[in-house]
Scaffold this motif. Structure first.
Motif, PDB file in Angstrom:
ATOM      1  N   VAL A  50       0.846  -1.200   0.000  1.00  0.00           N
ATOM      2  CA  VAL A  50       0.000   0.000   0.000  1.00  0.00           C
ATOM      3  C   VAL A  50       0.882   1.251   0.000  1.00  0.00           C
ATOM      4  CG1 VAL A  50      -1.655   1.343   1.364  1.00  0.00           C
ATOM      5  CG2 VAL A  50      -2.012  -1.106   1.045  1.00  0.00           C
ATOM      6  N   GLY A  51       1.946   1.236   0.788  1.00  0.00           N
ATOM      7  CA  GLY A  51       2.868   2.375   0.821  1.00  0.00           C
ATOM      8  C   GLY A  51       3.545   2.606  -0.521  1.00  0.00           C
ATOM      9  N   ALA A  52       3.919   1.525  -1.197  1.00  0.00           N
ATOM     10  CA  ALA A  52       4.544   1.656  -2.518  1.00  0.00           C
ATOM     11  C   ALA A  52       3.555   2.250  -3.529  1.00  0.00           C
ATOM     12  CB  ALA A  52       5.045   0.295  -3.003  1.00  0.00           C
ATOM     13  N   ILE A  53       2.304   1.809  -3.460  1.00  0.00           N
ATOM     14  CA  ILE A  53       1.281   2.377  -4.344  1.00  0.00           C
ATOM     15  C   ILE A  53       1.085   3.855  -4.024  1.00  0.00           C
ATOM     16  CG2 ILE A  53      -1.188   2.329  -4.910  1.00  0.00           C
ATOM     17  CD1 ILE A  53      -0.992  -0.774  -4.495  1.00  0.00           C
ATOM     18  N   GLY A  54       1.072   4.196  -2.733  1.00  0.00           N
ATOM     19  CA  GLY A  54       0.954   5.598  -2.330  1.00  0.00           C
ATOM     20  C   GLY A  54       2.110   6.439  -2.844  1.00  0.00           C
TER      21      GLY A  54
ATOM     22  N   ALA B  36       4.149  10.545  -6.515  1.00  0.00           N
ATOM     23  CA  ALA B  36       5.090  10.958  -7.564  1.00  0.00           C
ATOM     24  C   ALA B  36       4.361  11.222  -8.875  1.00  0.00           C
ATOM     25  CB  ALA B  36       6.159   9.889  -7.755  1.00  0.00           C
ATOM     26  N   GLY B  37       3.425  10.351  -9.226  1.00  0.00           N
ATOM     27  CA  GLY B  37       2.688  10.520 -10.482  1.00  0.00           C
ATOM     28  C   GLY B  37       1.847  11.779 -10.489  1.00  0.00           C
ATOM     29  N   THR B  38       1.123  12.017  -9.405  1.00  0.00           N
ATOM     30  CA  THR B  38       0.283  13.218  -9.323  1.00  0.00           C
ATOM     31  C   THR B  38       1.140  14.476  -9.405  1.00  0.00           C
ATOM     32  OG1 THR B  38      -1.322  12.020  -7.967  1.00  0.00           O
ATOM     33  CG2 THR B  38      -1.438  14.426  -7.914  1.00  0.00           C
ATOM     34  N   TYR B  39       2.228  14.496  -8.656  1.00  0.00           N
ATOM     35  CA  TYR B  39       3.120  15.663  -8.668  1.00  0.00           C
ATOM     36  C   TYR B  39       3.655  15.925 -10.080  1.00  0.00           C
ATOM     37  CZ  TYR B  39       7.004  18.777  -7.753  1.00  0.00           C
ATOM     38  OH  TYR B  39       7.869  19.843  -7.780  1.00  0.00           O
ATOM     39  N   ASN B  40       4.142  14.884 -10.721  1.00  0.00           N
ATOM     40  CA  ASN B  40       4.729  15.062 -12.048  1.00  0.00           C
ATOM     41  C   ASN B  40       3.688  15.459 -13.088  1.00  0.00           C
ATOM     42  OD1 ASN B  40       7.715  14.547 -12.055  1.00  0.00           O
ATOM     43  ND2 ASN B  40       7.000  12.800 -10.868  1.00  0.00           N
ATOM     44  N   LEU B  41       2.471  14.951 -12.951  1.00  0.00           N
ATOM     45  CA  LEU B  41       1.404  15.382 -13.860  1.00  0.00           C
ATOM     46  C   LEU B  41       1.085  16.863 -13.661  1.00  0.00           C
ATOM     47  CD1 LEU B  41      -1.127  12.405 -13.765  1.00  0.00           C
ATOM     48  CD2 LEU B  41       0.220  13.191 -15.722  1.00  0.00           C
ATOM     49  N   LEU B  42       0.999  17.293 -12.413  1.00  0.00           N
ATOM     50  CA  LEU B  42       0.663  18.690 -12.128  1.00  0.00           C
ATOM     51  C   LEU B  42       1.775  19.659 -12.535  1.00  0.00           C
ATOM     52  CD1 LEU B  42      -1.023  18.288  -8.622  1.00  0.00           C
ATOM     53  CD2 LEU B  42      -2.156  18.891 -10.778  1.00  0.00           C
TER      54      LEU B  42
ATOM     55  N   ALA C 201       1.551  21.945  -5.596  1.00  0.00           N
ATOM     56  CA  ALA C 201       1.432  20.681  -6.332  1.00  0.00           C
ATOM     57  C   ALA C 201       1.807  19.503  -5.437  1.00  0.00           C
ATOM     58  CB  ALA C 201       2.322  20.710  -7.577  1.00  0.00           C
ATOM     59  N   LYS C 202       2.848  19.683  -4.644  1.00  0.00           N
ATOM     60  CA  LYS C 202       3.278  18.607  -3.736  1.00  0.00           C
ATOM     61  C   LYS C 202       2.229  18.377  -2.648  1.00  0.00           C
ATOM     62  CE  LYS C 202       6.216  15.491  -2.618  1.00  0.00           C
ATOM     63  NZ  LYS C 202       6.269  14.287  -3.454  1.00  0.00           N
ATOM     64  N   ILE C 203       1.626  19.416  -2.151  1.00  0.00           N
ATOM     65  CA  ILE C 203       0.572  19.281  -1.134  1.00  0.00           C
ATOM     66  C   ILE C 203      -0.613  18.503  -1.717  1.00  0.00           C
ATOM     67  CG2 ILE C 203      -1.151  20.564   0.204  1.00  0.00           C
ATOM     68  CD1 ILE C 203       1.070  22.730   0.568  1.00  0.00           C
ATOM     69  N   ILE C 204      -1.000  18.828  -2.950  1.00  0.00           N
ATOM     70  CA  ILE C 204      -2.095  18.114  -3.613  1.00  0.00           C
ATOM     71  C   ILE C 204      -1.709  16.646  -3.804  1.00  0.00           C
ATOM     72  CG2 ILE C 204      -3.391  17.886  -5.774  1.00  0.00           C
ATOM     73  CD1 ILE C 204      -3.197  21.016  -5.962  1.00  0.00           C
ATOM     74  N   ALA C 205      -0.492  16.405  -4.246  1.00  0.00           N
ATOM     75  CA  ALA C 205      -0.028  15.031  -4.487  1.00  0.00           C
ATOM     76  C   ALA C 205      -0.024  14.218  -3.190  1.00  0.00           C
ATOM     77  CB  ALA C 205       1.372  15.047  -5.101  1.00  0.00           C
ATOM     78  N   ILE C 206       0.438  14.815  -2.119  1.00  0.00           N
ATOM     79  CA  ILE C 206       0.450  14.123  -0.822  1.00  0.00           C
ATOM     80  C   ILE C 206      -0.980  13.851  -0.355  1.00  0.00           C
ATOM     81  CG2 ILE C 206       0.977  14.393   1.640  1.00  0.00           C
ATOM     82  CD1 ILE C 206       3.575  15.834   0.759  1.00  0.00           C
ATOM     83  N   ALA C 207      -1.863  14.813  -0.548  1.00  0.00           N
ATOM     84  CA  ALA C 207      -3.263  14.625  -0.136  1.00  0.00           C
ATOM     85  C   ALA C 207      -3.916  13.478  -0.914  1.00  0.00           C
ATOM     86  CB  ALA C 207      -4.051  15.920  -0.334  1.00  0.00           C
TER      87      ALA C 207
END
Length: 178
Positions: A43-47, A52-58, A74-80
């Motif tokens: 689960v942590g690896a998927i997270g 990383a994917g969300t951040y790089n897309l944004l 962008a990093k805050i959104i990706a972490i959320a």
């Protein structure tokens, strides 16, 4: 007058005079802990991939993403987004054997313990940088990424098990596991 039911031992069920309660063998406990630990790491690896994917897309989608000039938001959104994904992964898989009666409380504590874990990771990096005065890319990655991540993962697993996913144990889930 009725008395509360007492656990019945195997020996009592079989007619033996001994009255020791039946306990799960150590090997079964270890196997269950390894399953939960493995699920937690998956689960942590998927997270991590979602983060990383969300951040790089944004930030980098098409060269300059919608938040190219705002990497911190962008990093805050990706972490959320990753926190939501890992919450449900841990709730339904890692700690799926524990049933919650208060999901809002559970998610709030989950978010709080994630913030603490991130602070532990940053603390490892800060200690290396400002106390030990090590500033090479290798030392940053060893202290912040490797050691910090290990400390954060151990803390998260302990905190989630002890404080977040504390609902009653669903024995039907345990009975279905081989």
């Amino acid at each position: 007058m009725s008395f509360p039911e007492q656990p019945v031992s195997f020996s009592e069920r079989s007619g033996s005079p001994q009255s020791t309660p039946v306990q799960e063998p150590l090997s079964a406990k270890v196997l269950a802990a390894l399953r939960r630990g493995g699920a937690f790491l998956v689960v942590g690896a998927i997270g991590f991939l979602v983060d990383a994917g969300t951040y790089n897309l944004l930030v980098f989608w098409g060269g300059e993403g919608v938040l190219y000039h705002a990497p911190l938001p962008a990093k805050i959104i990706a972490i959320a987004v990753a926190t939501v994904v890992t919450y449900f992964g841990n709730k339904w898989w890692t700690f799926g054997h524990k049933k919650s009666d208060n999901p809002a409380r559970e998610y709030l504590l989950y978010a709080i313990f994630n913030v603490v874990a991130i602070s532990l990771q940053l603390g490892c990096l800060g200690f290396s940088r400002y106390v030990l005065e090590l500033s090479s890319p290798l030392s940053d990655n060893i202290s912040g990424t490797l050691i910090g991540q290990i400390v954060a993962v151990v803390f998260r697993y302990w905190a989630y098990d002890k404080f977040v996913f504390v609902g009653s144990v669903d024995t039907s889930v345990n009975d279905k596991q081989p």
